[in-house]
Design a protein around this motif. Sequence first.
Motif, PDB file in Angstrom:
ATOM      1  N   ASN A   1       0.850  -1.180   0.000  1.00  9.79           N
ATOM      2  CA  ASN A   1       0.000   0.000   0.000  1.00  9.79           C
ATOM      3  C   ASN A   1       0.893   1.240   0.000  1.00  9.79           C
ATOM      4  O   ASN A   1       1.491   1.582   1.020  1.00  9.79           O
ATOM      5  N   PRO A   2       1.015   1.915  -1.160  1.00  8.51           N
ATOM      6  CA  PRO A   2       1.933   3.065  -1.238  1.00  8.51           C
ATOM      7  C   PRO A   2       1.537   4.207  -0.317  1.00  8.51           C
ATOM      8  O   PRO A   2       2.326   5.114  -0.075  1.00  8.51           O
ATOM      9  N   LYS A   3       0.307   4.162   0.212  1.00  3.01           N
ATOM     10  CA  LYS A   3      -0.125   5.270   1.077  1.00  3.01           C
ATOM     11  C   LYS A   3       0.379   5.119   2.506  1.00  3.01           C
ATOM     12  O   LYS A   3       0.214   6.007   3.330  1.00  3.01           O
ATOM     13  N   THR A   4       0.945   3.963   2.830  1.00  4.95           N
ATOM     14  CA  THR A   4       1.476   3.793   4.185  1.00  4.95           C
ATOM     15  C   THR A   4       3.005   3.805   4.129  1.00  4.95           C
ATOM     16  O   THR A   4       3.592   3.692   3.049  1.00  4.95           O
ATOM     17  N   LYS A   5       3.620   3.902   5.302  1.00  4.05           N
ATOM     18  CA  LYS A   5       5.087   3.905   5.342  1.00  4.05           C
ATOM     19  C   LYS A   5       5.641   2.474   5.300  1.00  4.05           C
ATOM     20  O   LYS A   5       6.828   2.262   5.083  1.00  4.05           O
TER      21      LYS A   5
END
Length: 327
Positions: free
Chosen positions: A203-207
């Motif tokens: 998930n690119p939205k998380t680190k």
Amino acid sequence: MTEDLSKMEPLLAISNGGISVIHETVAEKLERKQLSPSLIRDINEGCPAAWVAGTYAVPQLIKEEPDTAASRGSLYHKVMEIAFELPAEERTRERIDSIIPEVLESDEFSFFKDNVQALEWLEDAIDGYYEMGGRPRRVQVAKYQRKDDEEPKLGLEVFVKGKLANASRDTLGYIDRLAVDQINEGGVIIEDWKTGAKAKEWNPKTKSTDGLAEARQQVIYSMLLSQTGVNVTGARLIYPVARKMVPIPVDDEKFNKRVLEDVEKADESLTNMIETNLFEYKPSILCSWCPLNKICPVPNNASFEKARLARQKQPSVEDLAPGFDFV
Ligand code: SF4
């Protein structure tokens, strides 16, 4: 594994700052090293010291148990490779079962023959794939012609290799299967088995980098395959044990740019580590699963039970000592 470890010359030196290569044969192998999706992961997100030791010294010092997650995965891959050589209508669940004894006769997998647990795991993994919507008999394996092939062959275990971005080294790998894209005419979909118990989705939205290496691997394969003129329209990871299919877009410009940057970063880091002859430590929660744990000067020794048990299983100082100079 080296037959007589008492005669073994140390391969690597271990110090507080990191690991250095001291044996010529290791230095030569490193000079010839090419990139692969797993190496890019190990250099960029893993611990370089663990990678160099785990690649060039630990296998010579420690005899690994044959039944591992990786060898089980290879067994599943082999059964499925043979299954997908069959015409689609013959890929019944019963027919797959008939392939297993044939694979267990081979030298590579005969050690699994009497391993009831591993064979149950294999059956469950095959069941898992069949429970994912009856795909096996719908998949059309795409044909692929390598440069030296006289005619196209089934796209199974397809070797790909080439230069990406400005990397000085080639990147290479094996794609498990190429499937005909049944929606986009002329398109090919990259399919890769992953036999872990849990599906990884990036998930690119998380680190979190969970699932990044798997997604990046497919995009790398897509780029390398496209270089040979194949129209790659998609990729997917198939997790038969977790019973999950993870689609990976191959035309996401932002992610593709990041993948190329990651390839260049790993290439530059490897060049730098070879030139300075220093592979630094990068401690993390995974230290407890690292075979160097008991000789590493900076391990991250987490206190939870699973980590503690994992550490107990790591090689002792005495087991590792013949391969290292302690400086
Ligand atoms: S114990 Fe941790 S820091 Fe040390 S080599 Fe292994 S992964 Fe790297």
